[in-house]
Design a protein around this motif. Structure first.
Motif, PDB file in Angstrom:
ATOM      1  N   GLY A 144     -37.964 -17.186  -7.738  1.00 49.71           N
ATOM      2  CA  GLY A 144     -38.693 -17.261  -6.494  1.00 49.71           C
ATOM      3  C   GLY A 144     -38.223 -18.147  -5.449  1.00 49.71           C
ATOM      4  O   GLY A 144     -38.912 -18.525  -4.272  1.00 49.71           O
ATOM      5  N   SER A 145     -36.992 -18.651  -5.640  1.00 50.05           N
ATOM      6  CA  SER A 145     -36.325 -19.631  -4.629  1.00 50.05           C
ATOM      7  C   SER A 145     -35.632 -18.907  -3.377  1.00 50.05           C
ATOM      8  O   SER A 145     -34.960 -17.858  -3.717  1.00 50.05           O
ATOM      9  CB  SER A 145     -35.433 -20.517  -5.445  1.00 50.05           C
ATOM     10  N   LEU A 146     -35.639 -19.546  -2.265  1.00 45.95           N
ATOM     11  CA  LEU A 146     -34.768 -18.890  -1.300  1.00 45.95           C
ATOM     12  C   LEU A 146     -33.322 -18.956  -1.614  1.00 45.95           C
ATOM     13  O   LEU A 146     -32.814 -17.861  -1.083  1.00 45.95           O
ATOM     14  CB  LEU A 146     -35.267 -19.513   0.044  1.00 45.95           C
ATOM     15  N   GLU A 147     -33.019 -19.756  -2.159  1.00 43.53           N
ATOM     16  CA  GLU A 147     -31.553 -19.972  -2.518  1.00 43.53           C
ATOM     17  C   GLU A 147     -31.127 -18.809  -3.537  1.00 43.53           C
ATOM     18  O   GLU A 147     -29.885 -18.351  -3.187  1.00 43.53           O
ATOM     19  CB  GLU A 147     -31.196 -21.367  -3.099  1.00 43.53           C
ATOM     20  N   ALA A 148     -31.888 -18.493  -4.599  1.00 44.03           N
ATOM     21  CA  ALA A 148     -31.367 -17.537  -5.296  1.00 44.03           C
ATOM     22  C   ALA A 148     -31.607 -16.201  -4.458  1.00 44.03           C
ATOM     23  O   ALA A 148     -30.810 -15.161  -4.827  1.00 44.03           O
ATOM     24  CB  ALA A 148     -32.521 -17.515  -6.427  1.00 44.03           C
ATOM     25  N   ASP A 223     -43.308 -11.074   8.307  1.00 42.69           N
ATOM     26  CA  ASP A 223     -43.758 -11.360   9.607  1.00 42.69           C
ATOM     27  C   ASP A 223     -42.667 -12.378  10.406  1.00 42.69           C
ATOM     28  O   ASP A 223     -41.581 -11.703  10.576  1.00 42.69           O
ATOM     29  CB  ASP A 223     -45.076 -12.264   9.528  1.00 42.69           C
ATOM     30  N   SER A 224     -42.955 -13.491  10.782  1.00 46.92           N
ATOM     31  CA  SER A 224     -41.967 -14.471  11.410  1.00 46.92           C
ATOM     32  C   SER A 224     -41.370 -15.300  10.566  1.00 46.92           C
ATOM     33  O   SER A 224     -40.421 -15.903  11.383  1.00 46.92           O
ATOM     34  CB  SER A 224     -42.551 -15.224  12.592  1.00 46.92           C
ATOM     35  N   MET A 225     -41.528 -15.102   9.161  1.00 41.01           N
ATOM     36  CA  MET A 225     -40.815 -16.151   8.410  1.00 41.01           C
ATOM     37  C   MET A 225     -39.688 -15.542   7.985  1.00 41.01           C
ATOM     38  O   MET A 225     -39.564 -14.245   7.536  1.00 41.01           O
ATOM     39  CB  MET A 225     -41.455 -16.603   7.217  1.00 41.01           C
ATOM     40  N   GLN A 226     -38.312 -16.049   8.341  1.00 41.76           N
ATOM     41  CA  GLN A 226     -36.918 -15.633   7.903  1.00 41.76           C
ATOM     42  C   GLN A 226     -36.801 -15.850   6.456  1.00 41.76           C
ATOM     43  O   GLN A 226     -36.731 -17.144   6.094  1.00 41.76           O
ATOM     44  CB  GLN A 226     -35.932 -16.154   8.746  1.00 41.76           C
TER      45      GLN A 226
END
Length: 346
Positions: A144-148, A223-226
């Motif tokens: 669930g992490s953005l890094e992964a 949406d607007s979240m990268q």
């Protein structure tokens, strides 16, 4: 006197026996775990209005009687998910999942696909005859992490870069062994092939739009979240080349999201079998500690706002004929190649 003593003794024995067989009330921590679970489901489940919650809570409470720990509570969760007709959601407790196994789903009979999936397939990128690029994209479980998710997307993009993708005149994206995982790294990894733009979104049970997903400058956005931040290592000259998408009955969940994201794209056609049918969007909610409820709460739409609430049917149905060891003998690949060769070179 003896008779009265005997009656009194029998009554006392019966009272003790009843006391011994009456389940103890749930400990406060267990009751709180159960209550929070049901509240989350009542609030977020896609089918929350299809059940009588007062009645369901009473039934679940009865089924949970005597549980003295959360572990002893776990058998009630498949029952709850069944009442909500949610075979895409689950409870996670101490690393294990508890969900409803929907026996109404027909058994999948394609042995070649099941066998290939059992061997834990990896990413495959190669060039086929006629300058047709081929990508086998299996499920990506990136946590669930953005890094992964970033790291997983880079693996796909780097592999594409090494294949010199500009040489291809068209592409096959093979999702037959994609049984789900994280959508962001899959779509961000494929961005050099499929191009930027609005790809799809989520809607509630009434069809009201919720989050939408996009590719912008090769990165995945909700949406607007990268969500991903990838270097543009091998920008392709053209991202509008023809694409054939291969599907199977094991294409599921986020694998189906990738297929949905390609629906409505120009010069794109799908081949194979109807997908698994896990086209609901899941969201995870923490109960306590490392325990989470993953709940199907939304439906998915493609770029043309077509809603999917069941399996995706391929444009060209092809049952069986799969040969992952030798793609030259694979019926779905052959059909895709035949169609792609008829498309204008781009």
């Amino acid at each position: 006197m003896k008779k009265l003593l005997l009656v009194t003794l029998c009554a006392a024995v019966t009272s003790v026996a009843r006391a011994q067989t009456t389940p103890a009330p749930l400990p406060d921590s267990v009751q709180a775990f159960l209550d929070k679970s049901l509240t989350l489901l009542e609030t977020h489940s896609l089918e929350r209005n299809a059940v009588n919650w007062t009645q369901l809570r009473q039934t679940v409470q009865q089924k949970a009687r005597g549980a003295q720990s959360v572990r002893e509570l776990l058998p009630v969760y498949p029952y709850v998910f069944e009442q909500l007709r949610d075979d895409h959601g689950w409870l996670t407790y101490k690393g294990k999942t508890y969900k409803w196994r929907n026996t109404a789903r027909p058994a999948y009979a394609n042995a070649a696909v099941k066998q290939a999936l059992a061997h834990k397939p990896g990413l495959v990128i190669r060039m086929l005859p006629g300058r047709i690029g081929y990508v086998q994209l299996p499920g990506i479980n990136a946590g669930g992490s953005l890094e992964a998710m970033q790291a997983a997307a880079l693996v796909v993009q780097d592999s594409l870069c090494r294949s010199n993708p500009d040489q291809a005149r068209a592409w096959i994206i093979d999702l037959r062994l994609n049984d789900g995982g994280a959508m962001a790294p899959m779509l961000a990894g494929l961005a050099p092939l499929i191009g930027d733009g609005h790809l799809g979104g989520f809607v509630d049970k009434d069809g009201k739009p919720d989050q939408q997903w996009y590719l912008r400058q090769g990165n995945f956005y909700l949406d607007s979240m990268q969500v991903t931040t990838l270097p543009n290592r091998c920008p392709m000259r053209r991202t509008d080349k023809p694409v054939a998408v291969l599907l199977s009955g094991m294409t599921a969940s986020s694998g189906e999201i990738v297929a949905i994201s390609l629906r409505g794209r120009p010069a794109t056609r799908s081949f194979g079998e109807p997908t698994y049918g896990a086209t609901t969007a899941n969201e995870s909610y923490r109960i306590s500690g490392s325990s989470y409820l993953t709940i199907a709460g939304m439906q998915e739409t493609d770029r043309n706002h077509v809603i999917y609430n069941t399996s995706l049917t391929p444009d060209v149905p092809i049952p069986g004929g799969d040969n992952f060891a030798d793609l030259s003998k694979d019926a779905k690949v052959a059909a895709a190649l035949k169609w792609l060769k008829k498309q204008k070179s781009r």
